[in-house]
Scaffold this motif. Structure first.
Motif, short mmCIF file in Angstrom:
data_model
loop_
_atom_site.label_atom_id
_atom_site.label_comp_id
_atom_site.label_asym_id
_atom_site.label_seq_id
_atom_site.Cartn_x
_atom_site.Cartn_y
_atom_site.Cartn_z
N LEU A 72 -0.45 -11.37 4.44
CA LEU A 72 -0.36 -9.65 4.37
C LEU A 72 -0.30 -9.20 5.69
CD1 LEU A 72 -0.62 -7.48 2.23
CD2 LEU A 72 -2.92 -7.38 2.63
N ALA A 73 0.83 -8.51 5.90
CA ALA A 73 1.19 -7.54 7.09
C ALA A 73 0.87 -6.01 7.04
CB ALA A 73 2.62 -7.80 7.58
N THR A 74 -0.18 -5.81 7.49
CA THR A 74 -0.80 -4.33 7.32
C THR A 74 -0.16 -3.36 8.14
OG1 THR A 74 -2.65 -4.61 8.62
CG2 THR A 74 -2.66 -5.17 6.44
N ASP A 75 -0.18 -2.10 8.07
CA ASP A 75 0.21 -1.05 9.19
C ASP A 75 1.76 -1.12 9.25
OD1 ASP A 75 -2.34 0.13 9.05
OD2 ASP A 75 -3.02 -1.42 10.59
N MET A 76 2.38 -1.11 8.21
CA MET A 76 3.98 -1.40 8.44
C MET A 76 4.44 -0.02 9.09
SD MET A 76 4.49 -4.40 7.52
CE MET A 76 6.19 -4.33 7.39
N HIS A 77 3.88 1.05 8.96
CA HIS A 77 4.28 2.00 9.85
C HIS A 77 4.16 2.50 11.18
CE1 HIS A 77 -0.19 2.66 9.37
NE2 HIS A 77 -0.14 3.30 10.39
N LEU A 78 3.47 1.44 11.84
CA LEU A 78 3.59 1.30 13.41
C LEU A 78 4.99 1.26 14.08
CD1 LEU A 78 0.62 -1.30 13.82
CD2 LEU A 78 0.42 1.16 14.05
N PRO A 79 4.82 2.25 15.11
CA PRO A 79 6.38 2.29 15.66
C PRO A 79 6.69 0.87 16.32
CG PRO A 79 4.59 3.31 17.18
CD PRO A 79 3.90 2.91 15.99
N ALA A 80 8.10 0.67 16.20
CA ALA A 80 8.90 -0.27 16.84
C ALA A 80 8.55 -0.09 18.30
CB ALA A 80 10.10 -0.59 16.40
N SER A 168 14.09 0.89 4.48
CA SER A 168 13.99 1.26 2.94
C SER A 168 13.64 0.29 2.17
CB SER A 168 15.26 1.97 2.55
OG SER A 168 16.38 1.19 2.66
N LEU A 169 14.17 -1.16 2.46
CA LEU A 169 13.76 -2.29 1.67
C LEU A 169 12.52 -2.73 1.73
CD1 LEU A 169 15.31 -3.97 -0.19
CD2 LEU A 169 16.25 -5.54 1.65
N ALA A 170 11.99 -2.65 3.26
CA ALA A 170 10.75 -3.02 3.38
C ALA A 170 9.61 -2.03 2.69
CB ALA A 170 10.37 -2.86 4.97
N GLN A 171 10.02 -0.83 2.54
CA GLN A 171 9.12 0.18 1.77
C GLN A 171 9.17 -0.20 0.30
OE1 GLN A 171 10.70 3.82 3.07
NE2 GLN A 171 9.33 3.95 4.80
N ASN A 176 1.30 0.58 -0.10
CA ASN A 176 0.39 1.48 0.71
C ASN A 176 0.52 0.89 2.04
OD1 ASN A 176 -0.72 3.07 -1.27
ND2 ASN A 176 -2.23 1.30 -1.83
N GLY A 177 1.58 0.56 2.69
CA GLY A 177 1.58 0.08 4.03
C GLY A 177 1.66 -1.27 4.44
N SER A 178 1.25 -1.79 3.29
CA SER A 178 1.21 -3.47 3.75
C SER A 178 2.17 -4.41 2.79
CB SER A 178 -0.20 -3.77 3.03
OG SER A 178 -1.08 -3.12 3.78
N LEU A 179 2.71 -5.34 3.63
CA LEU A 179 3.93 -6.06 3.04
C LEU A 179 3.31 -7.26 2.70
CD1 LEU A 179 6.96 -5.89 2.36
CD2 LEU A 179 7.38 -6.90 4.71
#
Length: 197
Positions: A72-80, A168-171, A176-179
């Protein structure tokens, strides 16, 4: 004087330019492996047998056990650029999952996911890994042979030999921001056929 670093890297670093990974491998002492953790600029180098203990002790990277796991990768919204990594232990070997968010083109971040064997390229050829995303009645699978940690994560990404997701695919697959990424490791069919002979 650099007893554990190759001259090509030392010269390039002094000039402020890092060499391409394939150039570094060509002249690098084959007995030593640089730190494989992409999260830090770690100057550590050591033998392949001690990479796992270095990652666990120095970088506090967890190991998940079993042939099939979910990461589970959290905080996917973090900047690159951002990296998420985990070690996966199964079939008597350790693998490193790297999920990287980076911009291939300015303003367009993408996600790149790959598995790397903490071993040699010859050993890596004996395995197949599968990454699977599954959410809202949608399923996406990527299956490939892992690369060895003796290769750079950057070269794996630039070669495109990994699962690539646009934002968009990741979203679409995130919650809730976790993949959640399902991971399965198997021995390759070629390796199984040779073992049966």
């Amino acid at each position: 004087y650099a007893p554990t670093r190759c001259a090509a890297v030392q010269t390039s670093v002094e000039q402020g330019v890092l060499p391409p990974c394939h150039h570094h491998e060509a002249v690098h002492d084959p007995q030593l492996v640089p730190c494989t953790c992409p999260l830090f600029s770690c100057p550590w180098e050591g033998h392949l047998e001690v990479v796992v203990s270095h990652l666990r002790q120095t970088h506090r990277i967890n190991i998940l056990q079993g042939a099939e796991i979910v990461f589970l990768a959290t905080d996917m919204h973090l900047p690159a650029p951002t990296d998420w990594i985990i070690m996966h232990s199964c079939l008597g070997h350790q693998f490193l999952l790297v999920l990287r968010k980076q911009e291939k083109y300015e303003g367009h971040p993408q996600f790149f996911a790959t598995m790397m064997l903490i071993g040699t390229p010859t050993q890596a050829d004996n395995f197949t890994y599968r990454l699977e995303l599954n959410r809202n009645q949608r399923r996406l699978k990527w299956e490939a042979t892992p690369r060895s940690v003796l290769e750079c994560v950057d070269s794996v990404i630039s070669d495109g030999d990994c699962l690539v997701l646009n934002t968009s695919l990741a979203q679409l697959f995130s919650d809730n921001g976790s993949l959640a990424i399902g991971i399965a490791i198997t021995t390759s069919k070629v390796h199984n056929a040779e073992a049966e002979m």
